[in-house]
Design a protein around this motif. Sequence first.
Motif: not given
Length: 93
Positions: A1-4, A35-44
Amino acid sequence: MSLDAWSAVLDRLEADIALAVSGGFPPSWEPPRDAGPLPVALEARARQVLDAQADAMDLLARLKNDAGSQLGALAAVPPGPGSSRPLLLDVRG
């Protein structure tokens, strides 16, 4: 899944939290299957959403408990003799 796409999922969760806390009823939600893994950029942001969900659950549980207490107090008021009119309950003493 993409960041968007992940951002859209978090947007939806935030909107549902706001709706629930304001007294609304969020629609049912199912997690995305792809979903796949959550992008690191969205972890916070995801952690903030998780914290907001926990806070909302605590708030709603307190409100439910308070409403139950109020309903219990109302149920304890005896009905007036033969009257269908509401009774005044002096809670200030």
